[in-house]
Design a protein around this motif. Sequence first.
Motif, short mmCIF file in Angstrom:
data_model
loop_
_atom_site.label_atom_id
_atom_site.label_comp_id
_atom_site.label_asym_id
_atom_site.label_seq_id
_atom_site.Cartn_x
_atom_site.Cartn_y
_atom_site.Cartn_z
N VAL A 1 40.51 30.46 -14.59
CA VAL A 1 39.56 31.55 -14.78
C VAL A 1 40.20 32.87 -14.38
O VAL A 1 40.78 32.98 -13.30
CB VAL A 1 38.28 31.27 -13.95
CG1 VAL A 1 37.33 32.45 -13.96
CG2 VAL A 1 37.59 30.02 -14.48
N ILE B 1 35.32 36.92 -12.89
CA ILE B 1 33.88 36.72 -13.02
C ILE B 1 33.31 37.86 -13.87
O ILE B 1 33.81 38.98 -13.83
CB ILE B 1 33.21 36.75 -11.63
CG1 ILE B 1 33.84 35.70 -10.70
CG2 ILE B 1 31.70 36.61 -11.72
CD1 ILE B 1 33.41 34.30 -10.93
N ASN C 1 32.14 30.60 -19.16
CA ASN C 1 31.80 29.31 -18.54
C ASN C 1 32.36 28.15 -19.36
O ASN C 1 31.73 27.10 -19.49
CB ASN C 1 30.29 29.15 -18.34
CG ASN C 1 29.82 29.77 -17.05
OD1 ASN C 1 30.61 30.33 -16.29
ND2 ASN C 1 28.54 29.69 -16.78
N ASN D 1 32.05 32.55 -15.42
CA ASN D 1 33.51 32.50 -15.39
C ASN D 1 34.04 32.98 -16.73
O ASN D 1 33.54 32.57 -17.78
CB ASN D 1 33.99 31.07 -15.14
CG ASN D 1 33.60 30.56 -13.78
OD1 ASN D 1 33.66 31.27 -12.79
ND2 ASN D 1 33.19 29.31 -13.73
N GLU E 1 37.62 33.85 -19.16
CA GLU E 1 39.06 33.76 -19.41
C GLU E 1 39.30 34.15 -20.86
O GLU E 1 38.66 33.63 -21.77
CB GLU E 1 39.59 32.34 -19.18
CG GLU E 1 41.09 32.24 -19.40
CD GLU E 1 41.65 30.84 -19.24
OE1 GLU E 1 42.86 30.69 -19.45
OE2 GLU E 1 40.89 29.89 -18.95
N ILE F 1 36.68 25.81 -15.80
CA ILE F 1 37.67 25.68 -14.73
C ILE F 1 38.46 24.39 -14.94
O ILE F 1 37.89 23.30 -14.96
CB ILE F 1 36.99 25.64 -13.35
CG1 ILE F 1 36.08 26.85 -13.16
CG2 ILE F 1 38.02 25.52 -12.24
CD1 ILE F 1 35.06 26.67 -12.04
N THR G 1 40.18 28.30 -5.82
CA THR G 1 39.25 28.09 -6.94
C THR G 1 37.83 28.43 -6.52
O THR G 1 37.09 29.05 -7.28
CB THR G 1 39.35 26.64 -7.45
OG1 THR G 1 40.70 26.38 -7.84
CG2 THR G 1 38.42 26.40 -8.62
N GLU H 1 37.50 32.33 -6.48
CA GLU H 1 37.72 33.05 -7.72
C GLU H 1 36.80 32.66 -8.87
O GLU H 1 36.90 33.21 -9.96
CB GLU H 1 39.18 32.86 -8.17
CG GLU H 1 40.19 33.37 -7.16
CD GLU H 1 40.14 34.87 -6.96
OE1 GLU H 1 39.88 35.60 -7.93
OE2 GLU H 1 40.34 35.31 -5.82
N THR H 2 35.92 31.67 -8.66
CA THR H 2 35.04 31.19 -9.73
C THR H 2 33.61 31.06 -9.21
O THR H 2 33.33 31.34 -8.05
CB THR H 2 35.51 29.80 -10.24
OG1 THR H 2 35.27 28.83 -9.23
CG2 THR H 2 36.98 29.82 -10.62
N THR H 3 32.74 30.60 -10.07
CA THR H 3 31.33 30.41 -9.71
C THR H 3 31.02 28.97 -9.28
O THR H 3 29.87 28.65 -9.01
CB THR H 3 30.42 30.77 -10.90
OG1 THR H 3 30.71 29.89 -11.99
CG2 THR H 3 30.61 32.22 -11.32
#
Length: 173
Positions: free
Chosen positions: A6, A9, A44, A82, A84, A143, A163, A166-168
């Motif tokens: 990811v 956010i 996501n 998330n 990317e 992820i 992780t 840096e992510t949800t």
Amino acid sequence: MVTGLVEGIGKVKEITLVRDEMTLTVVPLFDFHGSRTGESVSVNGVCLTITSMRQGAFCADVSGETLSRTTLGRIRVSDEVNLERALRLTDRLGGHLVSGHIDGVGKVIRSERRQRSWLFRFEVDGKIMKYVVEKGSVAVDGISLTVNRCQGKSFEVNIIPQTGRETTILRRS
């Protein structure tokens, strides 16, 4: 294609529903400079196409088919997602190759803090479990994760501190 690492956010700014379809407007909370209309972005874990860029946000259309097979229909304005951007052929492949074409939706049936990491157990439809293998890769909310073990209709993964930050993912516990 993405790597499942990811980038950052984003915050959902607007959701427009027209019958069984959606237009999603997301404000990336990181440097999204250089992104353009027509490019793919993982939201996501769902591969969407940027339909417009405006005021620091991007818009993407979500079909009824995608809403029926993902969790995007459950998100609300102000939720964080998330993000990317699509992989370039010259990028490092630090995660796994992830298509963004979702096989199914699972649910958290256990989350447990382990020293510095977290253990998550997800339950999924049995049809999906035939594709999940111990020490293989799986993407959850975009992820890229390694499967610790499989049992029946569930699998376990570990979430390392990086992780989690840096992510949800930790919001699912």
